[in-house]
Motif scaffolding. Structure first.
Motif, PDB file in Angstrom:
ATOM      1  N   MET A   1       3.341   1.286 -41.901  1.00 25.23           N
ATOM      2  CA  MET A   1       2.675   2.653 -41.292  1.00 25.23           C
ATOM      3  C   MET A   1       3.513   2.943 -39.899  1.00 25.23           C
ATOM      4  SD  MET A   1      -1.353   2.784 -40.285  1.00 25.23           S
ATOM      5  CE  MET A   1      -1.722   3.795 -39.006  1.00 25.23           C
ATOM      6  N   PRO A   2       3.916   4.050 -39.791  1.00 26.00           N
ATOM      7  CA  PRO A   2       4.461   4.512 -38.657  1.00 26.00           C
ATOM      8  C   PRO A   2       3.973   4.432 -37.357  1.00 26.00           C
ATOM      9  CG  PRO A   2       3.887   6.457 -39.973  1.00 26.00           C
ATOM     10  CD  PRO A   2       3.462   5.042 -40.655  1.00 26.00           C
ATOM     11  N   HIS A   3       4.218   4.421 -36.373  1.00 29.35           N
ATOM     12  CA  HIS A   3       3.654   4.369 -34.660  1.00 29.35           C
ATOM     13  C   HIS A   3       3.213   5.628 -34.585  1.00 29.35           C
ATOM     14  CE1 HIS A   3       5.143   0.351 -33.885  1.00 29.35           C
ATOM     15  NE2 HIS A   3       6.501   0.926 -34.324  1.00 29.35           N
ATOM     16  N   LYS A   4       2.056   5.606 -33.786  1.00 26.24           N
ATOM     17  CA  LYS A   4       1.246   6.782 -33.552  1.00 26.24           C
ATOM     18  C   LYS A   4       2.020   7.217 -32.326  1.00 26.24           C
ATOM     19  CE  LYS A   4      -3.012   7.359 -32.882  1.00 26.24           C
ATOM     20  NZ  LYS A   4      -4.441   7.034 -32.587  1.00 26.24           N
ATOM     21  N   ILE A   5       2.132   8.746 -32.158  1.00 24.23           N
ATOM     22  CA  ILE A   5       2.614   9.351 -31.075  1.00 24.23           C
ATOM     23  C   ILE A   5       1.781   9.651 -29.820  1.00 24.23           C
ATOM     24  CG2 ILE A   5       3.385  11.697 -30.491  1.00 24.23           C
ATOM     25  CD1 ILE A   5       4.008  12.403 -33.599  1.00 24.23           C
ATOM     26  N   PRO A   6       2.212   9.093 -28.777  1.00 24.64           N
ATOM     27  CA  PRO A   6       1.419   9.042 -27.605  1.00 24.64           C
ATOM     28  C   PRO A   6       1.334  10.340 -27.032  1.00 24.64           C
ATOM     29  CG  PRO A   6       3.560   8.303 -27.102  1.00 24.64           C
ATOM     30  CD  PRO A   6       3.642   8.751 -28.682  1.00 24.64           C
ATOM     31  N   GLU A   7       0.807  11.248 -27.773  1.00 23.90           N
ATOM     32  CA  GLU A   7       0.441  12.523 -27.378  1.00 23.90           C
ATOM     33  C   GLU A   7      -0.775  12.972 -28.085  1.00 23.90           C
ATOM     34  OE1 GLU A   7       2.124  16.933 -25.957  1.00 23.90           O
ATOM     35  OE2 GLU A   7       3.432  15.198 -26.999  1.00 23.90           O
ATOM     36  N   SER A   8      -2.000  13.386 -27.408  1.00 15.44           N
ATOM     37  CA  SER A   8      -3.115  13.579 -28.343  1.00 15.44           C
ATOM     38  C   SER A   8      -3.801  14.643 -27.790  1.00 15.44           C
ATOM     39  CB  SER A   8      -3.936  12.283 -28.275  1.00 15.44           C
ATOM     40  OG  SER A   8      -4.420  11.967 -26.934  1.00 15.44           O
ATOM     41  N   VAL A   9      -4.969  15.052 -28.828  1.00 10.45           N
ATOM     42  CA  VAL A   9      -5.901  16.136 -28.005  1.00 10.45           C
ATOM     43  C   VAL A   9      -7.227  15.714 -27.871  1.00 10.45           C
ATOM     44  CG1 VAL A   9      -4.745  18.104 -29.271  1.00 10.45           C
ATOM     45  CG2 VAL A   9      -6.515  16.801 -30.414  1.00 10.45           C
ATOM     46  N   LEU A  10      -8.025  16.241 -27.012  1.00 10.49           N
ATOM     47  CA  LEU A  10      -9.636  15.895 -26.898  1.00 10.49           C
ATOM     48  C   LEU A  10     -10.113  17.231 -27.296  1.00 10.49           C
ATOM     49  CD1 LEU A  10     -11.985  14.350 -25.684  1.00 10.49           C
ATOM     50  CD2 LEU A  10     -11.278  15.158 -23.555  1.00 10.49           C
ATOM     51  N   VAL A  11     -11.156  17.150 -27.839  1.00 10.35           N
ATOM     52  CA  VAL A  11     -11.853  18.701 -28.172  1.00 10.35           C
ATOM     53  C   VAL A  11     -13.316  18.285 -28.142  1.00 10.35           C
ATOM     54  CG1 VAL A  11     -12.386  20.213 -29.960  1.00 10.35           C
ATOM     55  CG2 VAL A  11     -10.217  18.971 -30.217  1.00 10.35           C
ATOM     56  N   VAL A  12     -13.678  19.066 -26.805  1.00  5.07           N
ATOM     57  CA  VAL A  12     -15.169  18.869 -26.567  1.00  5.07           C
ATOM     58  C   VAL A  12     -15.897  19.906 -27.423  1.00  5.07           C
ATOM     59  CG1 VAL A  12     -16.587  18.928 -24.728  1.00  5.07           C
ATOM     60  CG2 VAL A  12     -14.504  17.933 -24.404  1.00  5.07           C
ATOM     61  N   ILE A  13     -16.734  19.450 -28.106  1.00  9.58           N
ATOM     62  CA  ILE A  13     -17.807  20.333 -28.818  1.00  9.58           C
ATOM     63  C   ILE A  13     -19.097  20.526 -28.092  1.00  9.58           C
ATOM     64  CG2 ILE A  13     -18.785  20.681 -31.115  1.00  9.58           C
ATOM     65  CD1 ILE A  13     -16.960  18.519 -32.188  1.00  9.58           C
ATOM     66  N   HIS A  14     -19.537  22.009 -27.990  1.00 11.45           N
ATOM     67  CA  HIS A  14     -20.534  22.241 -27.091  1.00 11.45           C
ATOM     68  C   HIS A  14     -21.331  23.558 -27.716  1.00 11.45           C
ATOM     69  CE1 HIS A  14     -18.925  25.444 -24.759  1.00 11.45           C
ATOM     70  NE2 HIS A  14     -17.542  24.882 -24.907  1.00 11.45           N
ATOM     71  N   THR A  15     -22.586  23.561 -27.261  1.00 15.01           N
ATOM     72  CA  THR A  15     -23.379  24.774 -27.771  1.00 15.01           C
ATOM     73  C   THR A  15     -23.286  25.738 -26.590  1.00 15.01           C
ATOM     74  OG1 THR A  15     -25.519  23.773 -26.746  1.00 15.01           O
ATOM     75  CG2 THR A  15     -25.027  23.499 -29.146  1.00 15.01           C
ATOM     76  N   ALA A  16     -23.853  26.784 -26.428  1.00 14.76           N
ATOM     77  CA  ALA A  16     -23.873  27.778 -25.463  1.00 14.76           C
ATOM     78  C   ALA A  16     -24.694  27.363 -24.448  1.00 14.76           C
ATOM     79  CB  ALA A  16     -24.310  29.138 -26.097  1.00 14.76           C
ATOM     80  N   ASP A  17     -25.731  26.692 -24.524  1.00 18.87           N
ATOM     81  CA  ASP A  17     -26.540  26.002 -23.731  1.00 18.87           C
ATOM     82  C   ASP A  17     -26.008  24.690 -23.130  1.00 18.87           C
ATOM     83  OD1 ASP A  17     -27.295  24.721 -25.784  1.00 18.87           O
ATOM     84  OD2 ASP A  17     -29.584  25.083 -25.371  1.00 18.87           O
ATOM     85  N   LEU A  18     -24.675  24.222 -23.576  1.00 20.53           N
ATOM     86  CA  LEU A  18     -24.103  23.017 -23.118  1.00 20.53           C
ATOM     87  C   LEU A  18     -24.717  21.711 -23.369  1.00 20.53           C
ATOM     88  CD1 LEU A  18     -23.097  24.123 -19.355  1.00 20.53           C
ATOM     89  CD2 LEU A  18     -21.867  24.480 -21.382  1.00 20.53           C
ATOM     90  N   GLU A  19     -25.182  21.798 -24.696  1.00 21.33           N
ATOM     91  CA  GLU A  19     -25.438  20.606 -25.272  1.00 21.33           C
ATOM     92  C   GLU A  19     -23.983  20.051 -25.862  1.00 21.33           C
ATOM     93  OE1 GLU A  19     -29.324  19.457 -27.393  1.00 21.33           O
ATOM     94  OE2 GLU A  19     -28.895  21.557 -27.728  1.00 21.33           O
ATOM     95  N   VAL A  20     -23.867  18.767 -25.766  1.00 19.25           N
ATOM     96  CA  VAL A  20     -22.508  18.435 -26.286  1.00 19.25           C
ATOM     97  C   VAL A  20     -22.634  17.242 -27.531  1.00 19.25           C
ATOM     98  CG1 VAL A  20     -20.418  16.935 -25.612  1.00 19.25           C
ATOM     99  CG2 VAL A  20     -21.442  18.583 -24.053  1.00 19.25           C
ATOM    100  N   LEU A  21     -21.743  17.459 -28.486  1.00 21.99           N
ATOM    101  CA  LEU A  21     -21.800  16.690 -29.620  1.00 21.99           C
ATOM    102  C   LEU A  21     -20.785  15.545 -29.121  1.00 21.99           C
ATOM    103  CD1 LEU A  21     -22.770  16.222 -32.730  1.00 21.99           C
ATOM    104  CD2 LEU A  21     -20.202  17.169 -33.041  1.00 21.99           C
TER     105      LEU A  21
ATOM    106  N   PHE B   1     -19.091   2.918 -28.499  1.00 24.30           N
ATOM    107  CA  PHE B   1     -18.138   3.535 -27.943  1.00 24.30           C
ATOM    108  C   PHE B   1     -18.356   5.228 -28.676  1.00 24.30           C
ATOM    109  CE2 PHE B   1     -16.448  -0.098 -26.564  1.00 24.30           C
ATOM    110  CZ  PHE B   1     -15.259  -0.010 -26.027  1.00 24.30           C
ATOM    111  N   TRP B   2     -18.797   6.209 -27.668  1.00 18.36           N
ATOM    112  CA  TRP B   2     -19.194   7.307 -28.168  1.00 18.36           C
ATOM    113  C   TRP B   2     -17.999   8.323 -27.307  1.00 18.36           C
ATOM    114  CZ3 TRP B   2     -23.092   9.175 -30.858  1.00 18.36           C
ATOM    115  CH2 TRP B   2     -24.127   7.923 -31.421  1.00 18.36           C
ATOM    116  N   GLN B   3     -17.973   9.338 -28.066  1.00 21.54           N
ATOM    117  CA  GLN B   3     -16.709  10.165 -27.804  1.00 21.54           C
ATOM    118  C   GLN B   3     -16.864  11.597 -28.208  1.00 21.54           C
ATOM    119  OE1 GLN B   3     -13.634   7.649 -29.881  1.00 21.54           O
ATOM    120  NE2 GLN B   3     -12.716   9.853 -30.242  1.00 21.54           N
ATOM    121  N   SER B   4     -15.934  12.355 -27.783  1.00 16.22           N
ATOM    122  CA  SER B   4     -15.679  13.899 -28.263  1.00 16.22           C
ATOM    123  C   SER B   4     -14.489  13.541 -29.380  1.00 16.22           C
ATOM    124  CB  SER B   4     -15.401  14.847 -27.359  1.00 16.22           C
ATOM    125  OG  SER B   4     -16.490  15.025 -26.172  1.00 16.22           O
ATOM    126  N   VAL B   5     -14.173  14.562 -29.974  1.00 15.15           N
ATOM    127  CA  VAL B   5     -13.246  14.591 -31.060  1.00 15.15           C
ATOM    128  C   VAL B   5     -11.707  14.201 -30.282  1.00 15.15           C
ATOM    129  CG1 VAL B   5     -11.642  15.916 -32.525  1.00 15.15           C
ATOM    130  CG2 VAL B   5     -14.135  16.070 -32.714  1.00 15.15           C
TER     131      VAL B   5
END
Length: 151
Positions: A1-21, A31-35
């Motif tokens: 398995m190839p090594h992971k690239i040490p560059e990533s994204v964080l995607v915060v999912i939210h509603t218009a009234d700022l509830e967050v998934l 361990f809870w997180q965003s995408v």
């Protein structure tokens, strides 16, 4: 398995009234997180990585019309947790994380990838920030009112 690239994204999912998934990791109960996710290739564009990870982890499609990714043009460099360093090339200790967000309707269907996540929860943004295990994830969530107070 190839090594992971040490560059990533964080995607915060939210509603218009700022509830967050938040999603709970399958490999680390409590361990809870965003995408999050790493680039698949060094030349993969960051918005493509963010859209791919969003879909893979939640089933949400950022179509650019109804659901749009917002690139915050912000990144964090953090130390990779020792428990996950084996995924990277020898000597790699830090990752660069690029922040995105997406505003979705509360009723959007969530389809988790069972190998990655076991549960999801919608929380008011302050509670979501408190539940995140990652400080950079929590900090991004706390920026939502300043950036998206009008949805």
């Amino acid at each position: 398995m190839p090594h992971k690239i040490p560059e990533s994204v964080l995607v915060v999912i939210h509603t218009a009234d700022l509830e967050v998934l938040l999603i709970e990791r399958a490999d680390r109960p409590g361990f809870w997180q965003s995408v999050t996710g790493s680039l698949d290739a060094l030349d993969e564009p960051l918005p493509l990585t963010a859209a791919r990870e969003l879909f893979e982890e939640t089933g949400i499609v950022a179509d650019g019309e109804h659901i749009r990714l917002h690139d915050w043009q912000l990144s964090n460099v953090y130390e990779i947790y020792p428990v996950w360093r084996h995924r990277y090339a020898p000597g790699v200790t830090h990752n660069t994380e690029h922040i995105f967000s997406v505003c979705v309707p509360r009723e959007v269907p969530i389809v988790l990838s069972p190998r990655e996540h076991v549960r999801h929860a919608w929380l008011p943004y302050l509670e979501a920030a408190d539940r995140c295990f990652s400080s950079s994830n929590a900090e991004a969530i706390l920026q939502l009112p300043r950036l998206f107070s009008n949805g």
